[in-house]
Design a protein around this motif. Structure first.
Motif, PDB file in Angstrom:
ATOM      1  N   PHE A 109       0.933  -1.203   0.078  1.00 31.00           N
ATOM      2  CA  PHE A 109       0.020  -0.069   0.109  1.00 31.00           C
ATOM      3  C   PHE A 109       0.681   1.197   0.075  1.00 31.00           C
ATOM      4  O   PHE A 109       1.753   1.531   0.743  1.00 31.00           O
ATOM      5  CB  PHE A 109      -1.023  -0.065   1.185  1.00 31.00           C
ATOM      6  N   SER A 110       0.919   2.219  -0.919  1.00 31.34           N
ATOM      7  CA  SER A 110       1.619   3.061  -1.280  1.00 31.34           C
ATOM      8  C   SER A 110       1.336   4.469  -0.435  1.00 31.34           C
ATOM      9  O   SER A 110       2.064   5.374  -0.362  1.00 31.34           O
ATOM     10  CB  SER A 110       1.853   3.604  -2.693  1.00 31.34           C
ATOM     11  N   GLY A 111       0.333   4.448   0.440  1.00 31.38           N
ATOM     12  CA  GLY A 111      -0.183   5.489   1.284  1.00 31.38           C
ATOM     13  C   GLY A 111       0.591   5.663   2.597  1.00 31.38           C
ATOM     14  O   GLY A 111       1.539   4.977   2.852  1.00 31.38           O
ATOM     15  N   SER A 112       0.051   6.169   3.637  1.00 31.26           N
ATOM     16  CA  SER A 112       0.252   6.226   5.093  1.00 31.26           C
ATOM     17  C   SER A 112       0.136   4.791   5.706  1.00 31.26           C
ATOM     18  O   SER A 112      -0.930   4.354   5.609  1.00 31.26           O
ATOM     19  CB  SER A 112      -0.471   7.218   5.844  1.00 31.26           C
ATOM     20  N   VAL A 113       1.142   4.596   6.356  1.00 30.36           N
ATOM     21  CA  VAL A 113       1.267   3.269   7.268  1.00 30.36           C
ATOM     22  C   VAL A 113       1.704   3.331   8.605  1.00 30.36           C
ATOM     23  O   VAL A 113       2.865   3.911   8.690  1.00 30.36           O
ATOM     24  CB  VAL A 113       2.060   2.233   6.145  1.00 30.36           C
ATOM     25  N   THR A 114       1.134   2.901   9.439  1.00 30.01           N
ATOM     26  CA  THR A 114       1.891   2.960  10.766  1.00 30.01           C
ATOM     27  C   THR A 114       1.836   1.345  11.637  1.00 30.01           C
ATOM     28  O   THR A 114       0.720   0.984  11.454  1.00 30.01           O
ATOM     29  CB  THR A 114       1.047   4.134  11.766  1.00 30.01           C
ATOM     30  N   THR A 119      -0.914  -3.179  24.103  1.00 29.76           N
ATOM     31  CA  THR A 119      -0.716  -4.084  25.371  1.00 29.76           C
ATOM     32  C   THR A 119      -1.897  -4.348  25.847  1.00 29.76           C
ATOM     33  O   THR A 119      -2.958  -3.674  26.105  1.00 29.76           O
ATOM     34  CB  THR A 119       0.254  -3.590  26.309  1.00 29.76           C
ATOM     35  N   ILE A 120      -2.166  -5.725  26.490  1.00 29.17           N
ATOM     36  CA  ILE A 120      -3.166  -6.351  27.176  1.00 29.17           C
ATOM     37  C   ILE A 120      -3.762  -5.259  28.415  1.00 29.17           C
ATOM     38  O   ILE A 120      -4.876  -5.020  28.631  1.00 29.17           O
ATOM     39  CB  ILE A 120      -3.286  -7.731  27.491  1.00 29.17           C
ATOM     40  N   THR A 121      -2.556  -4.803  28.959  1.00 32.50           N
ATOM     41  CA  THR A 121      -3.030  -3.794  30.231  1.00 32.50           C
ATOM     42  C   THR A 121      -3.926  -2.502  29.759  1.00 32.50           C
ATOM     43  O   THR A 121      -4.232  -1.928  30.711  1.00 32.50           O
ATOM     44  CB  THR A 121      -1.657  -3.422  30.950  1.00 32.50           C
ATOM     45  N   SER A 122      -3.912  -2.178  28.379  1.00 33.02           N
ATOM     46  CA  SER A 122      -4.670  -0.952  27.934  1.00 33.02           C
ATOM     47  C   SER A 122      -6.132  -1.416  28.244  1.00 33.02           C
ATOM     48  O   SER A 122      -6.819  -0.358  28.192  1.00 33.02           O
ATOM     49  CB  SER A 122      -4.485  -0.639  26.494  1.00 33.02           C
ATOM     50  N   THR A 123      -6.503  -2.607  28.497  1.00 32.08           N
ATOM     51  CA  THR A 123      -7.920  -2.852  28.994  1.00 32.08           C
ATOM     52  C   THR A 123      -8.255  -2.255  30.118  1.00 32.08           C
ATOM     53  O   THR A 123      -9.488  -1.667  30.433  1.00 32.08           O
ATOM     54  CB  THR A 123      -7.895  -4.284  29.215  1.00 32.08           C
ATOM     55  N   VAL A 124      -7.338  -1.879  31.059  1.00 34.36           N
ATOM     56  CA  VAL A 124      -7.648  -1.090  32.273  1.00 34.36           C
ATOM     57  C   VAL A 124      -6.941   0.385  32.349  1.00 34.36           C
ATOM     58  O   VAL A 124      -6.825   0.885  33.063  1.00 34.36           O
ATOM     59  CB  VAL A 124      -6.927  -1.750  33.517  1.00 34.36           C
ATOM     60  N   GLY A 125      -6.750   0.844  30.962  1.00 37.65           N
ATOM     61  CA  GLY A 125      -5.982   2.097  30.708  1.00 37.65           C
ATOM     62  C   GLY A 125      -4.647   2.266  31.305  1.00 37.65           C
ATOM     63  O   GLY A 125      -4.285   3.440  31.516  1.00 37.65           O
ATOM     64  N   GLN A 126      -3.889   1.193  31.307  1.00 40.31           N
ATOM     65  CA  GLN A 126      -2.522   1.328  31.894  1.00 40.31           C
ATOM     66  C   GLN A 126      -1.718   0.743  30.878  1.00 40.31           C
ATOM     67  O   GLN A 126      -1.995  -0.007  29.679  1.00 40.31           O
ATOM     68  CB  GLN A 126      -2.674   0.501  32.947  1.00 40.31           C
ATOM     69  N   GLY A 127      -0.256   0.963  30.953  1.00 47.02           N
ATOM     70  CA  GLY A 127       0.622   0.229  30.110  1.00 47.02           C
ATOM     71  C   GLY A 127       1.171   1.540  28.898  1.00 47.02           C
ATOM     72  O   GLY A 127       0.407   2.438  28.805  1.00 47.02           O
ATOM     73  N   THR A 128       2.016   0.964  27.964  1.00 49.45           N
ATOM     74  CA  THR A 128       2.272   1.696  26.949  1.00 49.45           C
ATOM     75  C   THR A 128       1.895   1.113  25.656  1.00 49.45           C
ATOM     76  O   THR A 128       2.462  -0.061  25.362  1.00 49.45           O
ATOM     77  CB  THR A 128       3.699   2.064  27.107  1.00 49.45           C
ATOM     78  N   THR A 129       1.501   1.865  24.671  1.00 46.29           N
ATOM     79  CA  THR A 129       1.459   1.400  23.344  1.00 46.29           C
ATOM     80  C   THR A 129       2.508   1.947  22.610  1.00 46.29           C
ATOM     81  O   THR A 129       2.963   2.965  22.652  1.00 46.29           O
ATOM     82  CB  THR A 129       0.255   1.979  22.722  1.00 46.29           C
ATOM     83  N   LEU A 130       3.361   1.147  21.704  1.00 50.55           N
ATOM     84  CA  LEU A 130       4.313   1.628  20.986  1.00 50.55           C
ATOM     85  C   LEU A 130       3.817   1.847  19.605  1.00 50.55           C
ATOM     86  O   LEU A 130       2.864   1.141  18.870  1.00 50.55           O
ATOM     87  CB  LEU A 130       5.266   0.353  20.670  1.00 50.55           C
ATOM     88  N   ILE A 131       4.218   3.049  18.929  1.00 50.98           N
ATOM     89  CA  ILE A 131       3.890   3.499  17.574  1.00 50.98           C
ATOM     90  C   ILE A 131       4.986   3.896  16.711  1.00 50.98           C
ATOM     91  O   ILE A 131       6.041   4.396  17.240  1.00 50.98           O
ATOM     92  CB  ILE A 131       3.104   4.928  17.775  1.00 50.98           C
ATOM     93  N   CYS A 132       5.296   3.294  15.526  1.00 53.21           N
ATOM     94  CA  CYS A 132       5.987   3.363  14.535  1.00 53.21           C
ATOM     95  C   CYS A 132       5.464   3.902  13.213  1.00 53.21           C
ATOM     96  O   CYS A 132       5.095   3.076  12.605  1.00 53.21           O
ATOM     97  CB  CYS A 132       6.912   2.264  14.483  1.00 53.21           C
ATOM     98  N   HIS A 133       5.619   5.201  12.969  1.00 54.89           N
ATOM     99  CA  HIS A 133       5.113   5.949  11.692  1.00 54.89           C
ATOM    100  C   HIS A 133       5.896   5.613  10.501  1.00 54.89           C
ATOM    101  O   HIS A 133       7.093   5.726  10.599  1.00 54.89           O
ATOM    102  CB  HIS A 133       4.943   7.356  11.612  1.00 54.89           C
ATOM    103  N   GLY A 134       5.468   5.213   9.285  1.00 56.49           N
ATOM    104  CA  GLY A 134       6.125   5.183   8.078  1.00 56.49           C
ATOM    105  C   GLY A 134       6.400   6.155   7.491  1.00 56.49           C
ATOM    106  O   GLY A 134       5.782   7.356   7.899  1.00 56.49           O
ATOM    107  N   ARG A 135       7.170   6.447   6.233  1.00 56.66           N
ATOM    108  CA  ARG A 135       7.791   7.639   5.844  1.00 56.66           C
ATOM    109  C   ARG A 135       6.555   8.570   5.279  1.00 56.66           C
ATOM    110  O   ARG A 135       6.826   9.694   4.774  1.00 56.66           O
ATOM    111  CB  ARG A 135       8.752   7.220   4.765  1.00 56.66           C
TER     112      ARG A 135
END
Length: 266
Positions: A109-114, A119-135
């Motif tokens: 897909f030539s458009g925007s990709v991230t 993390t399962i702990t986001s179920t209770v609003g805790q923990g850290t989600t990792l984000i890596c954006h494409g070019r």
């Protein structure tokens, strides 16, 4: 339509729907969901009356500009091949699949990709989600995705080369720590008359309280050990045993996980 479309309503897909809507970051009319399982689609519709339910992946892709792929890594490329022909090219694909890199996704897909690692702990609003954006991801799309996932916990932007190691800590970490809590409680039970239920309750609460202490005081784990493990004391005896034996155990565990990470999605 600039809505959020989620393909897949398993553990992660349902967690995201519940989190986004419960937090108020999205309204019911801003989300559309589909799943290969009719039962899952019906469950989503029952849990969130009024939510958009698409019968197929292609229908959802036509309706939404931001599309979250919450399917198994082995299914991600198949779903992309299915939906790309009906897309305009200005959509933003958000992939949760481990082991499928940005280059491979952008090759389909030539458009925007991230890439996002929840993390399962986001179920209770805790923990850290990792984000890596494409070019190709612009500022607006980047901030929107970061804002969405900030509603269910913390967010950390990482480079793709950092993802495997960071994933072990943020996404796999809850499983590792749960196993440690279980083993700590189990060893205490075997050495004493404490019941399993009471030992697990104590170990779990102690782990949660320790994490809260470190977060709120800003102390390092070493600082805390120094406070608790006084010379010649009970804690010192246990810490000494752990520090002698655990480095090798954890080195082997992390090596095995990194090796497995490289095979996921292949």
């Amino acid at each position: 339509m600039d809505c959020i479309g989620i393909i897949g309503y398993g553990h992660m897909g349902s967690m995201l729907v519940n989190g986004f809507l419960s937090s108020g970051v999205l309204g019911i009319d801003e989300v559309a969901v589909t799943s290969g399982s009719r039962e899952s689609r019906d469950a989503c519709a029952a849990a969130w009356p009024g939510i958009g339910i698409a019968a197929t992946n292609r229908e959802l892709a036509r309706r939404c500009r931001t599309i979250v792929l919450a399917v198994r890594p082995q299914e991600t490329k198949e779903v992309l091949r299915e939906i790309v022909p009906v897309m305009d090219g200005d959509e933003h694909i958000v992939s949760l699949a481990a082991g499928i890199g940005l280059a491979e996704l952008e090759g389909m897909f030539s458009g925007s990709v991230t890439r996002v690692v929840p993390t399962i702990t986001s179920t209770v609003g805790q923990g850290t989600t990792l984000i890596c954006h494409g070019r190709q991801v612009g500022m607006h799309d980047a901030l929107r995705v970061e804002g969405l996932f900030s509603s269910i916990g913390n967010v950390m932007l990482v480079g793709e080369e950092e993802l495997p190691a960071a994933t072990i800590l943020s996404s796999c970490g809850p499983g590792l720590l749960a196993a440690i809590i279980e083993e700590l409680a189990g060893a205490t039970v075997r050495a004493s008359g404490l019941t399993t239920d009471r030992a697990l309750a104590l170990a779990t609460e102690t782990a949660a309280a320790t994490a809260a202490y470190l977060r709120e005081t800003g102390e390092t784990p070493g600082d805390l050990v120094g406070r608790v493990a006084t010379a010649g004391g009970v804690t010192e005896a246990g810490v000494r045993e752990l520090r002698e034996r655990l480095p090798e155990v954890f080195d082997e565990a992390i090596a095995a996980m990194l090796e497995r990470y490289g095979a996921v999605g292949k």
